[in-house]
Write a protein that holds these residues in place. Structure first.
Motif, PDB file in Angstrom:
ATOM      1  N   MET A 128      10.750  64.235  65.040  1.00  0.00           N
ATOM      2  CA  MET A 128       9.320  64.163  64.892  1.00  0.00           C
ATOM      3  C   MET A 128       8.680  64.943  66.042  1.00  0.00           C
ATOM      4  SD  MET A 128       6.856  60.808  64.685  1.00  0.00           S
ATOM      5  CE  MET A 128       7.459  60.333  63.109  1.00  0.00           C
ATOM      6  N   LEU A 129       7.666  65.706  65.718  1.00  0.00           N
ATOM      7  CA  LEU A 129       6.966  66.485  66.730  1.00  0.00           C
ATOM      8  C   LEU A 129       5.990  65.607  67.511  1.00  0.00           C
ATOM      9  CD1 LEU A 129       6.227  69.662  64.609  1.00  0.00           C
ATOM     10  CD2 LEU A 129       7.970  69.389  66.364  1.00  0.00           C
ATOM     11  N   PRO A 130       5.785  65.903  68.790  1.00  0.00           N
ATOM     12  CA  PRO A 130       4.888  65.077  69.606  1.00  0.00           C
ATOM     13  C   PRO A 130       3.466  64.918  69.063  1.00  0.00           C
ATOM     14  CG  PRO A 130       6.243  66.420  71.025  1.00  0.00           C
ATOM     15  CD  PRO A 130       6.524  66.865  69.618  1.00  0.00           C
ATOM     16  N   PRO A 131       2.807  65.951  68.516  1.00  0.00           N
ATOM     17  CA  PRO A 131       1.451  65.712  67.985  1.00  0.00           C
ATOM     18  C   PRO A 131       1.437  64.723  66.814  1.00  0.00           C
ATOM     19  CG  PRO A 131       1.802  68.054  68.313  1.00  0.00           C
ATOM     20  CD  PRO A 131       3.130  67.385  68.512  1.00  0.00           C
ATOM     21  N   THR A 132       2.443  64.788  65.972  1.00  0.00           N
ATOM     22  CA  THR A 132       2.544  63.856  64.854  1.00  0.00           C
ATOM     23  C   THR A 132       2.809  62.448  65.355  1.00  0.00           C
ATOM     24  OG1 THR A 132       3.462  65.647  63.513  1.00  0.00           O
ATOM     25  CG2 THR A 132       3.725  63.407  62.665  1.00  0.00           C
ATOM     26  N   LYS A 146      -0.407  60.983  66.819  1.00  0.00           N
ATOM     27  CA  LYS A 146      -1.356  60.575  65.778  1.00  0.00           C
ATOM     28  C   LYS A 146      -0.937  59.261  65.128  1.00  0.00           C
ATOM     29  CE  LYS A 146      -3.169  65.087  64.598  1.00  0.00           C
ATOM     30  NZ  LYS A 146      -3.284  66.128  63.584  1.00  0.00           N
ATOM     31  N   LYS A 147       0.356  59.077  64.917  1.00  0.00           N
ATOM     32  CA  LYS A 147       0.846  57.835  64.331  1.00  0.00           C
ATOM     33  C   LYS A 147       0.604  56.654  65.273  1.00  0.00           C
ATOM     34  CE  LYS A 147       2.705  55.537  61.099  1.00  0.00           C
ATOM     35  NZ  LYS A 147       1.863  55.225  59.955  1.00  0.00           N
ATOM     36  N   LEU A 148       0.873  56.846  66.556  1.00  0.00           N
ATOM     37  CA  LEU A 148       0.627  55.784  67.530  1.00  0.00           C
ATOM     38  C   LEU A 148      -0.867  55.479  67.634  1.00  0.00           C
ATOM     39  CD1 LEU A 148       3.174  56.742  70.323  1.00  0.00           C
ATOM     40  CD2 LEU A 148       3.318  54.823  68.746  1.00  0.00           C
ATOM     41  N   GLU A 198      11.598  50.988  63.715  1.00  0.00           N
ATOM     42  CA  GLU A 198      12.398  52.200  63.845  1.00  0.00           C
ATOM     43  C   GLU A 198      11.509  53.440  63.912  1.00  0.00           C
ATOM     44  OE1 GLU A 198      14.958  51.789  60.485  1.00  0.00           O
ATOM     45  OE2 GLU A 198      16.205  50.282  61.474  1.00  0.00           O
ATOM     46  N   ARG A 199      10.439  53.486  63.113  1.00  0.00           N
ATOM     47  CA  ARG A 199       9.491  54.607  63.183  1.00  0.00           C
ATOM     48  C   ARG A 199       8.773  54.619  64.531  1.00  0.00           C
ATOM     49  NH1 ARG A 199       8.042  53.495  57.370  1.00  0.00           N
ATOM     50  NH2 ARG A 199       6.666  51.969  58.299  1.00  0.00           N
ATOM     51  N   PHE A 200       8.417  53.437  65.047  1.00  0.00           N
ATOM     52  CA  PHE A 200       7.788  53.336  66.355  1.00  0.00           C
ATOM     53  C   PHE A 200       8.717  53.879  67.430  1.00  0.00           C
ATOM     54  CE2 PHE A 200       7.224  50.660  70.204  1.00  0.00           C
ATOM     55  CZ  PHE A 200       5.990  51.137  70.598  1.00  0.00           C
ATOM     56  N   SER A 201       9.986  53.531  67.365  1.00  0.00           N
ATOM     57  CA  SER A 201      10.973  54.017  68.328  1.00  0.00           C
ATOM     58  C   SER A 201      11.070  55.537  68.287  1.00  0.00           C
ATOM     59  CB  SER A 201      12.329  53.393  68.026  1.00  0.00           C
ATOM     60  OG  SER A 201      13.320  53.950  68.837  1.00  0.00           O
ATOM     61  N   THR A 202      11.061  56.103  67.100  1.00  0.00           N
ATOM     62  CA  THR A 202      11.119  57.557  66.954  1.00  0.00           C
ATOM     63  C   THR A 202       9.896  58.220  67.585  1.00  0.00           C
ATOM     64  OG1 THR A 202      12.340  57.283  64.893  1.00  0.00           O
ATOM     65  CG2 THR A 202      11.348  59.433  65.282  1.00  0.00           C
ATOM     66  N   CYS A 203       8.724  57.636  67.382  1.00  0.00           N
ATOM     67  CA  CYS A 203       7.489  58.187  67.957  1.00  0.00           C
ATOM     68  C   CYS A 203       7.512  58.113  69.482  1.00  0.00           C
ATOM     69  CB  CYS A 203       6.272  57.436  67.429  1.00  0.00           C
ATOM     70  SG  CYS A 203       5.935  57.698  65.687  1.00  0.00           S
ATOM     71  N   ILE A 204       7.965  56.994  70.030  1.00  0.00           N
ATOM     72  CA  ILE A 204       8.019  56.832  71.483  1.00  0.00           C
ATOM     73  C   ILE A 204       8.990  57.846  72.091  1.00  0.00           C
ATOM     74  CG2 ILE A 204       8.823  55.268  73.304  1.00  0.00           C
ATOM     75  CD1 ILE A 204       6.027  54.616  72.387  1.00  0.00           C
ATOM     76  N   LYS A 205      10.145  58.028  71.468  1.00  0.00           N
ATOM     77  CA  LYS A 205      11.120  58.990  71.990  1.00  0.00           C
ATOM     78  C   LYS A 205      10.598  60.417  71.907  1.00  0.00           C
ATOM     79  CE  LYS A 205      15.128  56.126  71.159  1.00  0.00           C
ATOM     80  NZ  LYS A 205      16.303  55.874  70.336  1.00  0.00           N
ATOM     81  N   LEU A 249       7.611  61.345  72.383  1.00  0.00           N
ATOM     82  CA  LEU A 249       6.645  61.536  73.463  1.00  0.00           C
ATOM     83  C   LEU A 249       7.281  61.390  74.854  1.00  0.00           C
ATOM     84  CD1 LEU A 249       3.576  59.651  71.990  1.00  0.00           C
ATOM     85  CD2 LEU A 249       3.922  62.113  72.169  1.00  0.00           C
ATOM     86  N   GLY A 250       8.586  61.204  74.912  1.00  0.00           N
ATOM     87  CA  GLY A 250       9.282  61.134  76.187  1.00  0.00           C
ATOM     88  C   GLY A 250       9.402  59.739  76.770  1.00  0.00           C
ATOM     89  N   GLY A 251       9.182  58.722  75.976  1.00  0.00           N
ATOM     90  CA  GLY A 251       9.282  57.344  76.446  1.00  0.00           C
ATOM     91  C   GLY A 251      10.571  56.688  76.018  1.00  0.00           C
ATOM     92  N   THR A 252      10.698  55.404  76.326  1.00  0.00           N
ATOM     93  CA  THR A 252      11.889  54.646  75.940  1.00  0.00           C
ATOM     94  C   THR A 252      11.478  53.316  75.329  1.00  0.00           C
ATOM     95  OG1 THR A 252      12.057  53.643  78.125  1.00  0.00           O
ATOM     96  CG2 THR A 252      13.363  55.613  77.744  1.00  0.00           C
ATOM     97  N   LEU A 253      12.247  52.884  74.367  1.00  0.00           N
ATOM     98  CA  LEU A 253      12.090  51.564  73.773  1.00  0.00           C
ATOM     99  C   LEU A 253      12.899  50.595  74.628  1.00  0.00           C
ATOM    100  CD1 LEU A 253      10.881  50.056  71.317  1.00  0.00           C
ATOM    101  CD2 LEU A 253      13.096  50.351  70.220  1.00  0.00           C
ATOM    102  N   ILE A 254      12.234  49.576  75.163  1.00  0.00           N
ATOM    103  CA  ILE A 254      12.893  48.660  76.093  1.00  0.00           C
ATOM    104  C   ILE A 254      13.559  47.504  75.360  1.00  0.00           C
ATOM    105  CG2 ILE A 254      12.506  47.073  78.014  1.00  0.00           C
ATOM    106  CD1 ILE A 254      10.221  48.964  78.832  1.00  0.00           C
ATOM    107  N   ALA A 255      12.813  46.846  74.466  1.00  0.00           N
ATOM    108  CA  ALA A 255      13.369  45.666  73.791  1.00  0.00           C
ATOM    109  C   ALA A 255      12.646  45.438  72.474  1.00  0.00           C
ATOM    110  CB  ALA A 255      13.216  44.436  74.668  1.00  0.00           C
ATOM    111  N   VAL A 256      13.368  44.817  71.551  1.00  0.00           N
ATOM    112  CA  VAL A 256      12.794  44.358  70.285  1.00  0.00           C
ATOM    113  C   VAL A 256      13.180  42.898  70.134  1.00  0.00           C
ATOM    114  CG1 VAL A 256      12.770  44.624  67.790  1.00  0.00           C
ATOM    115  CG2 VAL A 256      12.995  46.639  69.228  1.00  0.00           C
ATOM    116  N   ASP A 257      12.179  42.041  69.961  1.00  0.00           N
ATOM    117  CA  ASP A 257      12.411  40.606  69.823  1.00  0.00           C
ATOM    118  C   ASP A 257      11.728  40.093  68.573  1.00  0.00           C
ATOM    119  OD1 ASP A 257      13.654  40.465  72.392  1.00  0.00           O
ATOM    120  OD2 ASP A 257      11.656  40.460  73.295  1.00  0.00           O
TER     121      ASP A 257
END
Length: 101
Positions: free
Chosen positions: A1-5, A8-10, A37-44, A46-54
């Motif tokens: 996924m490209l960063p601008p997309t 926009k999703k976030l 899973e889509r949220f994780s893809t968007c965060i990655k 943009l250069g971020g990391t997914l820390i935890a899912v509860d």
């Protein structure tokens, strides 16, 4: 996924009150795990990391159905990221599921 997309999703999740900012973290709540899973893809993207899912509990949908509510916590590296400024302008301090729990 490209960063601008991804951005926009976030932003759309911020406006719909699924995504909030809490300190240095972004908290995302949903009842659909594939959305996590889509949220994780968007965060990655943009250069971020997914820390935890509860799973934080169950909520009622209608009279006869309960669904599991998931909360994902993520971090974006740049402290003054444009997404945080967007959240300050259009976001909320509570998610859409806060009233139900």
């Amino acid at each position: 996924m490209l960063p601008p997309t991804a951005q926009k999703k976030l932003q759309s999740w911020i406006r719909s009150r699924h995504l909030i900012c809490s300190g240095h973290f972004f908290l995302f709540e949903t009842v659909d795990y594939t959305t996590i899973e889509r949220f994780s893809t968007c965060i990655k993207a943009l250069g971020g990391t997914l820390i935890a899912v509860d799973s934080i509990g169950k909520i009622w949908i209608g009279d006869h159905r309960q669904v599991v509510l998931y909360r994902a916590r993520a971090s974006l590296y740049p402290k003054n990221h444009a997404l945080k400024l967007y959240w300050l302008k259009y976001g909320s301090f509570r998610t859409r599921f806060d009233e139900r729990i």
